[in-house]
Write an enzyme that holds these catalytic residues in place. Structure first.
Site, PDB file in Angstrom:
ATOM      1  N   CYS A 174     -27.070   9.991  41.483  1.00 14.89           N
ATOM      2  CA  CYS A 174     -26.033   9.425  42.338  1.00 14.89           C
ATOM      3  C   CYS A 174     -24.742   9.230  41.552  1.00 14.89           C
ATOM      4  O   CYS A 174     -24.737   9.052  40.332  1.00 14.89           O
ATOM      5  CB  CYS A 174     -26.505   8.117  42.961  1.00 14.89           C
ATOM      6  SG  CYS A 174     -26.334   6.675  41.904  1.00 14.89           S
ATOM      7  N   LEU A 175     -23.642   9.260  42.263  1.00 15.23           N
ATOM      8  CA  LEU A 175     -22.325   9.210  41.623  1.00 15.23           C
ATOM      9  C   LEU A 175     -22.081   7.898  40.878  1.00 15.23           C
ATOM     10  O   LEU A 175     -21.248   7.847  39.971  1.00 15.23           O
ATOM     11  CB  LEU A 175     -21.232   9.421  42.674  1.00 15.23           C
ATOM     12  CG  LEU A 175     -21.160  10.816  43.290  1.00 15.23           C
ATOM     13  CD1 LEU A 175     -20.104  10.851  44.394  1.00 15.23           C
ATOM     14  CD2 LEU A 175     -20.843  11.867  42.227  1.00 15.23           C
TER      15      LEU A 175
END
Length: 274
Positions: A174-175
């Site tokens: 995930c970012l």
């Protein structure tokens, strides 16, 4: 050995009879979805949770891969960005992310009649700092790959043997993992770093990270690609593109990319305490 592990995974799903898969579209959870579907057919369901920390391109990949496998696929929204325990970005940020995910999936699974929620955690993940694993366990989720002892490398080998065309797809966590612990995470920051990575991928650099710290973007590439990147790209154009996204400084990490790199600060802190 690998065939034996595949047989064990198939037997595990046969015992479950029905399963809901926490499906991100990454190589691990896609392999789990493939095996679950091969064994259970329409008694397997893949669920992808969307939030600002998931690239839109990753969601599209997840949809395509699920359709290729044939498994039923649904999308739910999660709201970890509303939890200050998550957005303050503590070292156990992933715990709050996975808590939100499984607090969403478990009731859905029960409502739809699925007794098990399974994820794509593999055997190697158990040896890294992954607080999210604990959150999933607390909510009764199962990790078939880890249970059978399938490693990261074996996930790709099995995926290739089963004919999955994305077996060599780069890992894409995930970012939020692009920010140093303690720096607040916002939707704008997530979008900025996501667009920066998409920009570089469109230039042909697939396995990369853009780490964000304040106004600085730090590009990480595999060490063997660093020299080509410097020689083959128009660096001023890249700087200009990143500055248009809102970064002021653009740097290149000379050490290169490696998974879990931001966790090295945790090891350094632990050593300094001793």
């Amino acid at each position: 050995m690998l065939i034996e592990k595949l047989n064990q995974l198939q037997a595990l799903f046969a015992e479950m009879e029905q399963a809901l898969i926490a499906y991100s579209g990454g190589v691990d959870s896609t392999l789990v979805a493939k095996i679950a579907y091969d064994v259970l057919g329409d008694r397997a369901l893949a669920i992808t949770a969307i939030s600002p920390s998931l690239l839109p391109e990753e969601l599209e990949d997840a949809k395509i891969q699920a359709a290729t496998i044939g498994i039923s696929h649904q999308i739910v929204q999660t709201h970890e960005m509303e939890n200050p325990n998550y957005t303050s970005n503590p070292v156990n940020r992933c715990y709050f992310c996975k808590s939100e995910l499984h607090d969403t999936l478990k009731p859905l699974a029960l409502e739809l009649g699925y007794p098990y929620v399974v994820d794509g955690v593999n055997a190697d993940d158990l040896h890294d700092y992954r607080p999210g694993i604990q959150a999933a366990k607390e909510r009764g989720a199962r990790s078939p790959l880890a249970e059978v002892g399938v490693t990261k490398a074996e996930v790709r080998q099995l995926s290739q043997q089963l004919g999955l065309p994305w077996w060599d797809k780069p890992a894409q966590p995930c970012l939020s993992s692009r920010f140093p612990y303690g720096e607040e995470i916002t939707v704008a920051k997530l979008q900025r770093v996501g667009r920066a990575e998409i920009y570089l991928r469109k230039l042909g650099w697939q396995n990369l990270r853009v780490r964000s710290e304040g106004d600085t973007a730090r590009i990480e590439l595999p060490p063997e690609q660093i020299q080509d990147f410097v020689l083959m790209t128009d660096l001023p154009t890249i700087v200009s593109a990143f500055q248009k996204l809102g970064f002021i400084y653009v740097t290149l990490d000379l050490e290169g990319y490696r998974s879990g790199k931001l966790n090295q600060v945790l090891h350094q802190q632990a050593l300094s305490v001793k």
